[in-house]
Scaffold this motif. Structure first.
Motif, PDB file in Angstrom:
ATOM      1  N   ILE A  24       0.809  -1.228   0.000  1.00  0.00           N
ATOM      2  CA  ILE A  24       0.000   0.000   0.000  1.00  0.00           C
ATOM      3  C   ILE A  24       0.836   1.268   0.000  1.00  0.00           C
ATOM      4  N   PRO A  27       1.525   1.670  -4.432  1.00  0.00           N
ATOM      5  CA  PRO A  27       0.545   1.037  -5.324  1.00  0.00           C
ATOM      6  C   PRO A  27       0.957   1.168  -6.788  1.00  0.00           C
ATOM      7  N   LEU A  32      -4.262  -0.162  -9.803  1.00  0.00           N
ATOM      8  CA  LEU A  32      -5.265   0.902  -9.689  1.00  0.00           C
ATOM      9  C   LEU A  32      -6.126   1.059 -10.932  1.00  0.00           C
ATOM     10  N   HIS A 109      -9.335  -2.134  -1.199  1.00  0.00           N
ATOM     11  CA  HIS A 109      -8.452  -0.981  -1.057  1.00  0.00           C
ATOM     12  C   HIS A 109      -9.169   0.202  -1.694  1.00  0.00           C
ATOM     13  N   VAL A 111      -8.768   3.900  -2.832  1.00  0.00           N
ATOM     14  CA  VAL A 111      -7.640   4.766  -3.200  1.00  0.00           C
ATOM     15  C   VAL A 111      -8.199   6.100  -3.672  1.00  0.00           C
ATOM     16  N   VAL A 129      -1.240   9.393  -3.904  1.00  0.00           N
ATOM     17  CA  VAL A 129      -2.552   8.871  -3.554  1.00  0.00           C
ATOM     18  C   VAL A 129      -2.603   8.523  -2.071  1.00  0.00           C
ATOM     19  N   VAL A 131      -4.210   5.457   0.324  1.00  0.00           N
ATOM     20  CA  VAL A 131      -4.696   4.086   0.209  1.00  0.00           C
ATOM     21  C   VAL A 131      -5.234   3.629   1.557  1.00  0.00           C
TER      22      VAL A 131
END
Length: 171
Positions: A24, A27, A32, A109, A111, A129, A131
């Motif tokens: 995480i 990523p 994604l 997850h 995001v 990002v 997460v």
């Protein structure tokens, strides 16, 4: 200081549900944006992303001091989403990605990316990002009301999180 530019959040908030992310804190673009990842940005209501991060304090008093100092303590993360749910409607099979991806009991997850248009692709190394690895709770229907749409609220039980991490390239 009033001339400091700001970035509007409207249209610049992307939320993706990724079933798996190996790390995480790093990523991958493929995690994604792959076939199993679902962009639910347009399913969330205008105030549908409700995140709260709290940190407790540890009292650190000493016999020799006349005051009590503090140390940072444990953190807790609370996350609840409100989104449209097209179950039982004409759009049930074609426009119900949020309800389909956020099944109660499933670990996902969530995001988020801000500052860029929600419909833009993730970019390795330049995109930052947040997460949140979480277990989806029960999706509770919002009480029907006039001039509204069919919605649910859903609590997520956050197991781990990483803030402001770079998206990385990878297979």
């Amino acid at each position: 200081m009033s001339n400091i530019p700001s970035t509007p959040i409207d249209g610049n908030f992307k939320v993706v549900v990724a079933p798996t992310i190996a790390l995480i804190t790093a990523p991958k673009v493929t995690e994604l944006s792959g076939a199993t990842a679902k962009d639910i940005s347009c399913y969330l209501t205008g105030s549908g992303w409700n995140l709260s991060i709290d940190q407790a304090s540890i009292s650190d008093d000493r016999l020799c001091d006349t005051f009590t100092s503090e140390q940072p303590g444990r953190k807790s993360v609370s996350l609840e989403l409100t989104y449209i749910d097209n179950t039982n409607s004409a759009n049930s099979s074609t426009f119900n990605d949020a309800a389909g991806a956020l099944v109660e009991g499933t670990t996902v997850h969530l995001v988020t990316r801000t500052g860029k248009p929600f419909n833009g692709a993730f970019t390795a190394t330049t995109d930052k990002v947040n997460v949140f690895k979480a277990v989806a709770g029960v999706a509770t229907p919002v009480a029907p009301e006039a001039n509204s749409v069919q919605r649910v609220t859903q609590k997520f039980f956050v197991q781990d999180y990483a803030l402001n991490v770079a998206v990385v390239a990878g297979p």
